[in-house]
Scaffold this motif. Structure first.
Motif, PDB file in Angstrom:
ATOM      1  N   MET A   7       0.962  -1.291  -0.121  1.00  0.00           N
ATOM      2  CA  MET A   7       0.099   0.040  -0.018  1.00  0.00           C
ATOM      3  C   MET A   7       0.861   1.099  -0.287  1.00  0.00           C
ATOM      4  O   MET A   7       1.772   1.574   0.779  1.00  0.00           O
ATOM      5  CB  MET A   7      -0.855   0.027   1.071  1.00  0.00           C
ATOM      6  CG  MET A   7      -1.886   1.356   1.281  1.00  0.00           C
ATOM      7  SD  MET A   7      -3.072   0.957   2.673  1.00  0.00           S
ATOM      8  CE  MET A   7      -1.835   1.146   4.032  1.00  0.00           C
ATOM      9  N   TYR A   8       0.861   2.011  -0.944  1.00  0.00           N
ATOM     10  CA  TYR A   8       1.404   3.300  -1.156  1.00  0.00           C
ATOM     11  C   TYR A   8       0.506   4.403  -1.068  1.00  0.00           C
ATOM     12  O   TYR A   8      -0.623   4.490  -1.683  1.00  0.00           O
ATOM     13  CB  TYR A   8       2.070   3.208  -2.534  1.00  0.00           C
ATOM     14  CG  TYR A   8       2.920   4.355  -2.769  1.00  0.00           C
ATOM     15  CD1 TYR A   8       4.178   4.749  -2.433  1.00  0.00           C
ATOM     16  CD2 TYR A   8       2.395   5.362  -3.629  1.00  0.00           C
ATOM     17  CE1 TYR A   8       5.101   5.708  -2.639  1.00  0.00           C
ATOM     18  CE2 TYR A   8       3.135   6.624  -3.953  1.00  0.00           C
ATOM     19  CZ  TYR A   8       4.361   6.620  -3.441  1.00  0.00           C
ATOM     20  OH  TYR A   8       5.128   7.883  -3.811  1.00  0.00           O
ATOM     21  N   SER A   9       1.005   5.554  -0.396  1.00  0.00           N
ATOM     22  CA  SER A   9       0.434   6.712  -0.292  1.00  0.00           C
ATOM     23  C   SER A   9       1.205   8.060  -0.257  1.00  0.00           C
ATOM     24  O   SER A   9       2.519   7.893   0.209  1.00  0.00           O
ATOM     25  CB  SER A   9      -0.640   6.926   0.997  1.00  0.00           C
ATOM     26  OG  SER A   9       0.237   6.747   2.046  1.00  0.00           O
ATOM     27  N   GLU A  10       0.788   9.112  -0.816  1.00  0.00           N
ATOM     28  CA  GLU A  10       1.507  10.413  -0.731  1.00  0.00           C
ATOM     29  C   GLU A  10       0.749  11.453  -0.046  1.00  0.00           C
ATOM     30  O   GLU A  10      -0.642  11.375  -0.071  1.00  0.00           O
ATOM     31  CB  GLU A  10       1.663  10.927  -2.209  1.00  0.00           C
ATOM     32  CG  GLU A  10       2.772   9.763  -3.005  1.00  0.00           C
ATOM     33  CD  GLU A  10       2.966  10.328  -4.277  1.00  0.00           C
ATOM     34  OE1 GLU A  10       2.363  11.516  -4.713  1.00  0.00           O
ATOM     35  OE2 GLU A  10       3.776   9.750  -5.035  1.00  0.00           O
ATOM     36  N   GLN A  11       1.453  12.485   0.723  1.00  0.00           N
ATOM     37  CA  GLN A  11       0.676  13.614   1.114  1.00  0.00           C
ATOM     38  C   GLN A  11       1.324  14.750   0.827  1.00  0.00           C
ATOM     39  O   GLN A  11       2.729  14.756   0.559  1.00  0.00           O
ATOM     40  CB  GLN A  11       0.637  13.588   2.539  1.00  0.00           C
ATOM     41  CG  GLN A  11       1.860  13.506   3.398  1.00  0.00           C
ATOM     42  CD  GLN A  11       1.254  13.339   4.980  1.00  0.00           C
ATOM     43  OE1 GLN A  11       1.138  12.344   5.357  1.00  0.00           O
ATOM     44  NE2 GLN A  11       1.801  14.370   5.701  1.00  0.00           N
ATOM     45  N   ALA A  12       0.719  15.825   0.653  1.00  0.00           N
ATOM     46  CA  ALA A  12       1.450  17.176   0.121  1.00  0.00           C
ATOM     47  C   ALA A  12       2.561  17.532   1.411  1.00  0.00           C
ATOM     48  O   ALA A  12       1.879  17.354   2.611  1.00  0.00           O
ATOM     49  CB  ALA A  12       0.503  18.115  -0.172  1.00  0.00           C
ATOM     50  N   PRO A  13       3.779  18.161   0.958  1.00  0.00           N
ATOM     51  CA  PRO A  13       4.633  18.765   2.019  1.00  0.00           C
ATOM     52  C   PRO A  13       3.831  19.882   2.601  1.00  0.00           C
ATOM     53  O   PRO A  13       2.531  20.487   2.107  1.00  0.00           O
ATOM     54  CB  PRO A  13       5.568  19.023   1.281  1.00  0.00           C
ATOM     55  CG  PRO A  13       5.100  19.389  -0.161  1.00  0.00           C
ATOM     56  CD  PRO A  13       4.036  18.308  -0.219  1.00  0.00           C
ATOM     57  N   VAL A  14       4.252  20.251   3.679  1.00  0.00           N
ATOM     58  CA  VAL A  14       3.845  21.408   4.488  1.00  0.00           C
ATOM     59  C   VAL A  14       4.156  22.535   3.734  1.00  0.00           C
ATOM     60  O   VAL A  14       5.138  22.612   2.842  1.00  0.00           O
ATOM     61  CB  VAL A  14       4.548  21.710   5.916  1.00  0.00           C
ATOM     62  CG1 VAL A  14       4.199  20.636   6.907  1.00  0.00           C
ATOM     63  CG2 VAL A  14       5.875  21.743   5.547  1.00  0.00           C
ATOM     64  N   PRO A  15       3.306  23.762   3.795  1.00  0.00           N
ATOM     65  CA  PRO A  15       3.422  24.781   2.795  1.00  0.00           C
ATOM     66  C   PRO A  15       4.782  25.506   2.827  1.00  0.00           C
ATOM     67  O   PRO A  15       5.237  25.807   1.703  1.00  0.00           O
ATOM     68  CB  PRO A  15       2.259  25.766   3.385  1.00  0.00           C
ATOM     69  CG  PRO A  15       1.217  25.040   4.112  1.00  0.00           C
ATOM     70  CD  PRO A  15       2.028  23.883   4.580  1.00  0.00           C
ATOM     71  N   GLY A  16       5.675  25.586   3.750  1.00  0.00           N
ATOM     72  CA  GLY A  16       6.849  26.083   3.752  1.00  0.00           C
ATOM     73  C   GLY A  16       7.793  25.301   3.158  1.00  0.00           C
ATOM     74  O   GLY A  16       8.941  25.855   2.546  1.00  0.00           O
ATOM     75  N   LEU A  17       7.574  23.996   2.548  1.00  0.00           N
ATOM     76  CA  LEU A  17       8.342  23.130   1.717  1.00  0.00           C
ATOM     77  C   LEU A  17       7.950  22.869   0.593  1.00  0.00           C
ATOM     78  O   LEU A  17       8.572  22.001  -0.114  1.00  0.00           O
ATOM     79  CB  LEU A  17       8.641  21.957   2.641  1.00  0.00           C
ATOM     80  CG  LEU A  17       9.579  22.070   3.920  1.00  0.00           C
ATOM     81  CD1 LEU A  17       9.736  20.828   4.533  1.00  0.00           C
ATOM     82  CD2 LEU A  17      10.985  22.711   3.838  1.00  0.00           C
ATOM     83  N   ALA A  18       6.862  23.388   0.300  1.00  0.00           N
ATOM     84  CA  ALA A  18       5.993  23.033  -1.128  1.00  0.00           C
ATOM     85  C   ALA A  18       7.127  23.506  -2.204  1.00  0.00           C
ATOM     86  O   ALA A  18       6.728  22.808  -3.214  1.00  0.00           O
ATOM     87  CB  ALA A  18       4.682  23.789  -1.182  1.00  0.00           C
ATOM     88  N   GLY A  19       7.753  24.409  -2.287  1.00  0.00           N
ATOM     89  CA  GLY A  19       8.762  24.848  -3.321  1.00  0.00           C
ATOM     90  C   GLY A  19       9.949  23.743  -3.472  1.00  0.00           C
ATOM     91  O   GLY A  19      10.705  23.757  -4.489  1.00  0.00           O
ATOM     92  N   ARG A  20      10.132  23.311  -2.493  1.00  0.00           N
ATOM     93  CA  ARG A  20      11.327  22.061  -2.549  1.00  0.00           C
ATOM     94  C   ARG A  20      10.810  20.625  -2.693  1.00  0.00           C
ATOM     95  O   ARG A  20      11.869  19.701  -3.055  1.00  0.00           O
ATOM     96  CB  ARG A  20      12.259  22.364  -1.164  1.00  0.00           C
ATOM     97  CG  ARG A  20      12.597  23.731  -1.127  1.00  0.00           C
ATOM     98  CD  ARG A  20      13.799  24.227  -2.006  1.00  0.00           C
ATOM     99  NE  ARG A  20      15.165  23.560  -1.683  1.00  0.00           N
ATOM    100  CZ  ARG A  20      15.964  23.971  -0.966  1.00  0.00           C
ATOM    101  NH1 ARG A  20      15.790  25.092  -0.484  1.00  0.00           N
ATOM    102  NH2 ARG A  20      17.030  23.260  -1.246  1.00  0.00           N
ATOM    103  N   LEU A  21       9.851  20.393  -2.032  1.00  0.00           N
ATOM    104  CA  LEU A  21       9.380  18.911  -1.657  1.00  0.00           C
ATOM    105  C   LEU A  21       8.297  18.561  -2.931  1.00  0.00           C
ATOM    106  O   LEU A  21       7.166  19.459  -3.113  1.00  0.00           O
ATOM    107  CB  LEU A  21       8.934  18.463  -0.418  1.00  0.00           C
ATOM    108  CG  LEU A  21       9.991  18.585   0.581  1.00  0.00           C
ATOM    109  CD1 LEU A  21       9.624  18.119   2.018  1.00  0.00           C
ATOM    110  CD2 LEU A  21      11.235  17.965   0.296  1.00  0.00           C
ATOM    111  N   VAL A  22       8.284  17.503  -3.481  1.00  0.00           N
ATOM    112  CA  VAL A  22       7.109  16.821  -4.247  1.00  0.00           C
ATOM    113  C   VAL A  22       6.003  16.358  -3.352  1.00  0.00           C
ATOM    114  O   VAL A  22       4.868  16.763  -3.250  1.00  0.00           O
ATOM    115  CB  VAL A  22       7.842  15.792  -5.339  1.00  0.00           C
ATOM    116  CG1 VAL A  22       6.307  15.243  -5.948  1.00  0.00           C
ATOM    117  CG2 VAL A  22       8.714  16.195  -6.387  1.00  0.00           C
TER     118      VAL A  22
END
Length: 226
Positions: A1-16
């Protein structure tokens, strides 16, 4: 089972994303080139998965748990304390790098990982601001020379900046981003011939050969993988 979640807003420019995986059956997973660098906590301990130029098989056992933080292509910058090209096609224990010691312990919650990363990134210079434009221009299928001229760079300058940002030169980067575009289109249900045309390959045979070189399996098999 694989899942993704969005990064915290402060890291959205650096992390997928921040991702998790719980293995339910034994087998061999396949990691294919995507231009990204991941920090991964798994059975082997915290590791850095550098930018790949070919398929990387991973042996999986039921009950294995993985948590990962995925940097955007070209966005890792100086976060790991070593040039990204030194990590190309490598899996390196995080402790061996001597950076982010607070992340070398496991298990950590995704929130704790992102908090520690945010603290470190605030203290460092940012990644090359031209990296997204470089990847975007190469994704269109234009030649390396055309992309260099468009960005006001010599081909040598473009190569140097690509290696620093992505871990490899512009020709490899172009192959990777074109492959990833083809994979997304194939997974949307587009027939292979149309995928080849839309992704900038000469023909379906060219697409098939490139997928085998980069992923080690045919496109159909790759698309059908969970």
């Amino acid at each position: 089972m694989y899942s993704e979640q969005a990064p915290v807003p402060g890291l959205a420019g650096r992390l997928v994303c921040v991702w998790t995986r719980v293995v339910t059956s034994a087998g061999v997973g396949l990691v294919v080139p995507d231009g990204c660098v991941d920090l991964v906590w798994g059975p082997a301990g915290p590791q850095v998965a550098g930018p790949d130029t070919g398929p990387m098989p991973v042996r999986l056992s039921p009950g294995d748990r993985y948590t990962g933080v995925r940097f955007r292509p070209g966005a890792v910058g100086e976060a790991l304390g070593v040039p990204v090209e030194a990590l190309r096609d490598q899996r390196v224990p995080l402790a061996d790098l001597g950076t982010l010691p607070e992340l070398a312990a496991a298990p950590l919650s995704p929130e704790a990982v992102q908090e520690a990363l945010a603290v470190r990134l605030r203290a460092l210079p940012g990644p090359d601001p031209a990296a997204p434009a470089i990847a975007g221009a190469l994704r269109t299928g234009r030649s390396v020379g055309q992309v260099a001229r468009e960005l006001g760079l010599s081909e040598r300058q473009l190569h140097r900046r690509c290696v620093r940002a992505f871990g490899y030169g512009p020709k490899v980067l172009q192959r990777v981003v074109r492959f990833q575009r083809a994979l997304r289109l194939a997974r949307s249900g587009l027939p292979p011939a149309e995928v080849a045309l839309a992704s900038g390959y000469a023909d379906q045979s060219h697409l098939s050969n490139e997928v085998r070189r980069l992923a080690g399996v045919p496109l159909g098999q790759l698309v059908s993988r969970p």
